[in-house]
Design a protein around this motif. Structure first.
Motif, PDB file in Angstrom:
ATOM      1  N   UNK A   4     -23.745  58.642  -6.976  1.00 51.64           N
ATOM      2  CA  UNK A   4     -22.853  58.867  -8.112  1.00 51.64           C
ATOM      3  C   UNK A   4     -22.275  57.533  -8.573  1.00 51.64           C
ATOM      4  N   UNK A   5     -22.268  57.282  -9.897  1.00 51.95           N
ATOM      5  CA  UNK A   5     -21.787  55.992 -10.396  1.00 51.95           C
ATOM      6  C   UNK A   5     -20.291  55.979 -10.690  1.00 51.95           C
ATOM      7  N   UNK A   6     -19.611  57.123 -10.437  1.00 50.05           N
ATOM      8  CA  UNK A   6     -18.176  57.192 -10.686  1.00 50.05           C
ATOM      9  C   UNK A   6     -17.835  57.442 -12.151  1.00 50.05           C
ATOM     10  N   UNK A   7     -18.866  57.519 -13.009  1.00 55.71           N
ATOM     11  CA  UNK A   7     -18.625  57.690 -14.450  1.00 55.71           C
ATOM     12  C   UNK A   7     -19.408  58.867 -15.010  1.00 55.71           C
ATOM     13  N   UNK A   8     -19.802  59.817 -14.150  1.00 57.37           N
ATOM     14  CA  UNK A   8     -20.519  60.990 -14.642  1.00 57.37           C
ATOM     15  C   UNK A   8     -22.035  60.880 -14.583  1.00 57.37           C
ATOM     16  N   UNK A   9     -22.539  59.790 -14.073  1.00 58.27           N
ATOM     17  CA  UNK A   9     -23.986  59.611 -13.960  1.00 58.27           C
ATOM     18  C   UNK A   9     -24.393  59.188 -12.574  1.00 58.27           C
ATOM     19  N   UNK A  10     -25.636  58.775 -12.431  1.00 58.01           N
ATOM     20  CA  UNK A  10     -26.172  58.328 -11.145  1.00 58.01           C
ATOM     21  C   UNK A  10     -26.679  56.898 -11.282  1.00 58.01           C
ATOM     22  N   UNK A  11     -26.645  56.167 -10.182  1.00 54.40           N
ATOM     23  CA  UNK A  11     -27.129  54.791 -10.183  1.00 54.40           C
ATOM     24  C   UNK A  11     -27.737  54.464  -8.830  1.00 54.40           C
ATOM     25  N   UNK A  12     -28.542  53.434  -8.801  1.00 54.08           N
ATOM     26  CA  UNK A  12     -29.185  53.025  -7.543  1.00 54.08           C
ATOM     27  C   UNK A  12     -28.256  52.116  -6.755  1.00 54.08           C
TER      28      UNK A  12
END
Length: 155
Positions: free
Chosen positions: A115-123
Protein backbone atom coordinates in the motif's frame (compact mmCIF):
# COMPACT_ATOMS: atom_id res chain seq x y z
CA UNK A 1 -15.67 -24.41 -14.63
CA UNK A 2 -15.37 -20.60 -14.31
CA UNK A 3 -17.34 -18.77 -17.02
CA UNK A 4 -14.96 -15.80 -17.09
CA UNK A 5 -17.66 -13.49 -15.64
CA UNK A 6 -17.29 -14.43 -11.99
CA UNK A 7 -19.62 -17.43 -12.10
CA UNK A 8 -19.53 -21.08 -13.12
CA UNK A 9 -20.93 -22.86 -16.15
CA UNK A 10 -21.06 -26.36 -17.60
CA UNK A 11 -19.19 -27.21 -20.76
CA UNK A 12 -16.94 -29.78 -22.37
CA UNK A 13 -13.25 -30.20 -21.81
CA UNK A 14 -11.50 -28.27 -24.57
CA UNK A 15 -10.12 -31.42 -26.23
CA UNK A 16 -13.69 -32.80 -26.46
CA UNK A 17 -15.12 -29.59 -27.94
CA UNK A 18 -16.13 -29.35 -31.60
CA UNK A 19 -15.06 -26.28 -33.61
CA UNK A 20 -18.09 -24.34 -34.90
CA UNK A 21 -18.76 -21.74 -37.56
CA UNK A 22 -16.57 -20.33 -40.27
CA UNK A 23 -14.03 -19.17 -37.68
CA UNK A 24 -13.74 -22.65 -36.11
CA UNK A 25 -14.62 -21.19 -32.70
CA UNK A 26 -13.91 -23.58 -29.84
CA UNK A 27 -15.91 -23.54 -26.61
CA UNK A 28 -14.33 -25.75 -23.98
CA UNK A 29 -12.50 -25.61 -20.69
CA UNK A 30 -8.77 -25.68 -20.09
CA UNK A 31 -7.07 -25.94 -16.70
CA UNK A 32 -5.85 -22.67 -15.18
CA UNK A 33 -5.97 -19.15 -16.47
CA UNK A 34 -8.82 -17.68 -18.49
CA UNK A 35 -10.00 -21.12 -19.50
CA UNK A 36 -12.51 -20.31 -22.24
CA UNK A 37 -10.18 -18.02 -24.15
CA UNK A 38 -7.45 -20.65 -23.92
CA UNK A 39 -9.46 -23.18 -25.99
CA UNK A 40 -8.57 -22.69 -29.65
CA UNK A 41 -8.86 -24.47 -33.01
CA UNK A 42 -5.99 -26.93 -33.45
CA UNK A 43 -5.83 -26.56 -37.23
CA UNK A 44 -6.77 -30.23 -37.70
CA UNK A 45 -10.52 -30.24 -37.10
CA UNK A 46 -10.40 -30.27 -33.29
CA UNK A 47 -9.76 -27.99 -30.35
CA UNK A 48 -6.74 -27.67 -28.06
CA UNK A 49 -5.67 -25.65 -25.06
CA UNK A 50 -3.45 -22.68 -25.75
CA UNK A 51 -0.71 -22.66 -23.15
CA UNK A 52 -1.58 -20.39 -20.24
CA UNK A 53 0.69 -18.70 -17.72
CA UNK A 54 -0.22 -21.21 -15.00
CA UNK A 55 1.14 -24.08 -17.16
CA UNK A 56 4.70 -22.79 -16.71
CA UNK A 57 7.40 -22.68 -14.05
CA UNK A 58 9.77 -19.68 -13.87
CA UNK A 59 12.94 -20.12 -15.94
CA UNK A 60 16.40 -20.06 -14.36
CA UNK A 61 16.29 -16.24 -14.32
CA UNK A 62 12.94 -16.27 -12.49
CA UNK A 63 10.95 -15.15 -15.52
CA UNK A 64 7.59 -16.44 -16.73
CA UNK A 65 6.32 -16.20 -20.33
CA UNK A 66 4.37 -13.07 -21.30
CA UNK A 67 1.06 -14.77 -22.15
CA UNK A 68 -1.57 -13.27 -19.87
CA UNK A 69 -4.69 -11.70 -21.37
CA UNK A 70 -4.98 -7.92 -21.47
CA UNK A 71 -2.56 -6.00 -19.28
CA UNK A 72 -2.00 -8.98 -16.98
CA UNK A 73 1.54 -9.95 -16.07
CA UNK A 74 2.69 -13.57 -15.88
CA UNK A 75 5.05 -13.74 -12.92
CA UNK A 76 6.30 -16.21 -10.29
CA UNK A 77 3.58 -17.15 -7.79
CA UNK A 78 6.03 -17.74 -4.94
CA UNK A 79 5.16 -21.48 -4.92
CA UNK A 80 7.36 -22.58 -7.81
CA UNK A 81 4.85 -21.81 -10.57
CA UNK A 82 3.63 -18.83 -12.57
CA UNK A 83 0.38 -16.91 -12.29
CA UNK A 84 -1.34 -13.95 -13.96
CA UNK A 85 -1.92 -10.73 -12.12
CA UNK A 86 -1.73 -6.98 -12.48
CA UNK A 87 1.40 -4.85 -12.36
CA UNK A 88 1.72 -3.61 -8.78
CA UNK A 89 1.05 0.01 -9.78
CA UNK A 90 -2.22 -1.09 -11.44
CA UNK A 91 -3.37 -3.11 -8.41
CA UNK A 92 -6.15 -1.89 -6.12
CA UNK A 93 -5.65 -2.15 -2.33
CA UNK A 94 -8.27 -4.40 -0.72
CA UNK A 95 -9.62 -5.02 2.76
CA UNK A 96 -9.04 -3.23 6.02
CA UNK A 97 -5.31 -3.88 5.75
CA UNK A 98 -5.08 -2.36 2.26
CA UNK A 99 -3.50 -5.56 0.94
CA UNK A 100 -1.96 -5.18 -2.50
CA UNK A 101 -1.75 -8.05 -4.98
CA UNK A 102 0.44 -7.12 -7.92
CA UNK A 103 3.76 -7.89 -9.49
CA UNK A 104 7.02 -6.03 -9.08
CA UNK A 105 10.21 -6.70 -11.00
CA UNK A 106 12.80 -8.87 -9.25
CA UNK A 107 12.74 -10.61 -5.91
CA UNK A 108 9.66 -12.14 -4.33
CA UNK A 109 7.47 -9.88 -6.41
CA UNK A 110 4.13 -10.35 -4.62
CA UNK A 111 5.53 -9.51 -1.18
CA UNK A 112 7.14 -6.38 -2.64
CA UNK A 113 3.78 -4.87 -3.68
CA UNK A 114 2.56 -2.72 -0.78
CA UNK A 115 0.00 0.00 0.00
CA UNK A 116 1.41 3.43 -0.95
CA UNK A 117 -0.50 5.28 1.79
CA UNK A 118 -2.40 7.28 -0.86
CA UNK A 119 -5.04 4.80 -2.05
CA UNK A 120 -2.84 2.85 -4.45
CA UNK A 121 -0.11 0.23 -4.52
CA UNK A 122 3.63 0.58 -5.07
CA UNK A 123 6.69 -1.63 -5.20
CA UNK A 124 8.72 -1.82 -2.02
CA UNK A 125 12.35 -1.60 -2.99
CA UNK A 126 13.79 -5.09 -3.31
CA UNK A 127 17.39 -6.22 -3.20
CA UNK A 128 17.44 -6.63 -6.98
CA UNK A 129 16.68 -2.91 -7.46
CA UNK A 130 20.12 -1.97 -6.12
CA UNK A 131 23.72 -1.99 -7.24
CA UNK A 132 26.53 -2.62 -4.71
CA UNK A 133 27.87 0.59 -3.16
CA UNK A 134 31.52 1.66 -3.52
CA UNK A 135 32.48 -0.75 -0.74
CA UNK A 136 30.74 -3.66 -2.52
CA UNK A 137 27.85 -3.79 -0.05
CA UNK A 138 24.15 -4.22 -0.77
CA UNK A 139 21.26 -3.05 1.46
CA UNK A 140 19.93 -5.50 4.05
CA UNK A 141 16.36 -5.80 2.71
CA UNK A 142 15.85 -9.48 1.92
CA UNK A 143 12.89 -11.33 3.46
CA UNK A 144 13.51 -13.79 6.30
CA UNK A 145 17.11 -14.90 6.74
CA UNK A 146 18.04 -13.98 3.16
CA UNK A 147 21.14 -11.91 2.49
CA UNK A 148 21.29 -9.23 -0.20
CA UNK A 149 24.70 -9.58 -1.82
CA UNK A 150 26.41 -8.74 -5.14
CA UNK A 151 25.29 -11.05 -7.96
CA UNK A 152 28.62 -10.87 -9.80
CA UNK A 153 26.98 -9.03 -12.73
CA UNK A 154 26.97 -5.53 -11.26
CA UNK A 155 23.66 -5.93 -9.39
Amino acid sequence: APDGKGGCTCGPECEDAVPTGRNNKCFGFCPGGDSLDACVFDGKGGCTCNPVCEDFKPDKNGNCPDICPGDGVCAPDGKGGCTCGPECEDAVPTGRNNKCFGFCPGGDSLDACVFDGKGGCTCNPVCEDFKPDKNGNCPDICPGDGVCAPDGKGG
